[in-house]
Design an enzyme around this catalytic site. Structure first.
Site, short mmCIF file in Angstrom:
data_model
loop_
_atom_site.label_atom_id
_atom_site.label_comp_id
_atom_site.label_asym_id
_atom_site.label_seq_id
_atom_site.Cartn_x
_atom_site.Cartn_y
_atom_site.Cartn_z
N MET A 100 0.82 -1.06 0.09
CA MET A 100 0.01 -0.17 -0.02
C MET A 100 0.89 0.88 0.06
SD MET A 100 -2.82 -1.07 2.90
CE MET A 100 -1.76 -1.41 4.09
N VAL A 158 1.67 -5.46 8.31
CA VAL A 158 2.90 -5.35 8.54
C VAL A 158 3.31 -3.62 8.44
CG1 VAL A 158 5.31 -5.84 7.71
CG2 VAL A 158 3.34 -7.46 7.32
N GLY A 188 0.86 4.18 4.92
CA GLY A 188 1.67 3.31 3.93
C GLY A 188 2.35 1.92 4.58
N SER A 189 2.08 0.93 3.84
CA SER A 189 2.64 -0.36 4.59
C SER A 189 2.22 -1.70 3.46
CB SER A 189 2.31 -0.70 5.83
OG SER A 189 3.14 -1.69 6.46
N ARG A 190 2.12 -2.71 4.15
CA ARG A 190 1.87 -4.00 3.30
C ARG A 190 1.05 -4.84 4.34
NH1 ARG A 190 5.52 -7.62 0.65
NH2 ARG A 190 5.22 -9.85 1.19
#
Length: 226
Positions: A100, A158, A188-190
């Protein structure tokens, strides 16, 4: 869980603190900048619009079909690899990683309908979410879901280089509907979904595909052991 329908703008309740604080600070900065020279107010106003955009929470309509597994996040499919998952599934699994960016919707949604039977948290580092070390070392929160047929899926939030706060808004014993909101990772991340190889999972996406939380079908699950 916070719902967007009560708001005129589709904003998530998970971002209330940041929105209030950001509006106060950036509003003050814009007023001060405008007092000095009106065009200077454009910068804080632009930052405020980016903040509001980040916490948007549009409604989503999950597809019909019991076996469909939907994306838990907006973004891009970063990887699809077979791994050994020992935290919850204790089996070989297909891991689908979704990256993301700060421009994606960050509200996370349940990939399947079922009962939350596991919650886990691991403190960790804040590597770039696109890097291979992120899944091994970064801070993360995991949710294990058991479907009515007994099959299980793990979804993991995550943290990344910029993302420093994970919100997981469900508990063991909660019933989640497919596409239901269950949290977000801020800035923002995963997200990762783990599906046991014994679930006869048939992928419907590939690396590089763009996906939408609660709507894009990542694949279809068969009966346990099929």
């Amino acid at each position: 869980m916070p719902e967007a329908g009560a708001l005129r703008w589709p904003l998530t309740g998970y971002g209330t603190r940041e929105l209030v604080l950001g509006t106060a600070l950036l509003g003050g900065a814009a007023a001060l900048a405008a007092w000095v020279w009106a065009p200077l107010a454009i910068a804080p106003a632009g930052l405020w619009l980016l903040l509001v955009n980040f916490f948007r929470d549009p409604e989503r309509v999950p597809p019909e079909g019991e076996g469909k597994l939907v994306s838990p996040a907006d973004g891009r499919v970063a990887d699809m690899v077979r791994v050994r998952e020992e935290e919850f599934l204790h089996s070989d699994a297909l891991r689908i990683g979704i990256f993301m960016s700060v421009f994606n919707v960050h509200v996370n949604r349940a990939p399947v309908a079922g009962l939350v039977v596991y919650r886990g948290y691991r403190p960790g580092k804040f590597h770039n979410a696109m890097g291979p070390e992120a899944t091994r070392e970064n801070e993360c929160s995991s949710v294990g879901i058991e479907r009515p047929d007994g099959s299980r899926v793990l979804v993991r939030q995550v943290a990344g280089l910029i993302a420093r706060r994970i919100v997981t808004d469900c508990a063991v014993g909660d019933d989640l509907q497919r596409g239901e909101r269950f949290g977000m990772v801020k800035f923002g991340s995963r997200l990762e979904v783990y599906v046991p190889t014994g679930a006869a999972f048939r992928p419907r996406v590939k690396v590089g595909d763009r996906v939408r939380a609660g709507e894009t079908v990542l694949g279809e699950m068969g009966a346990p052991g099929a």
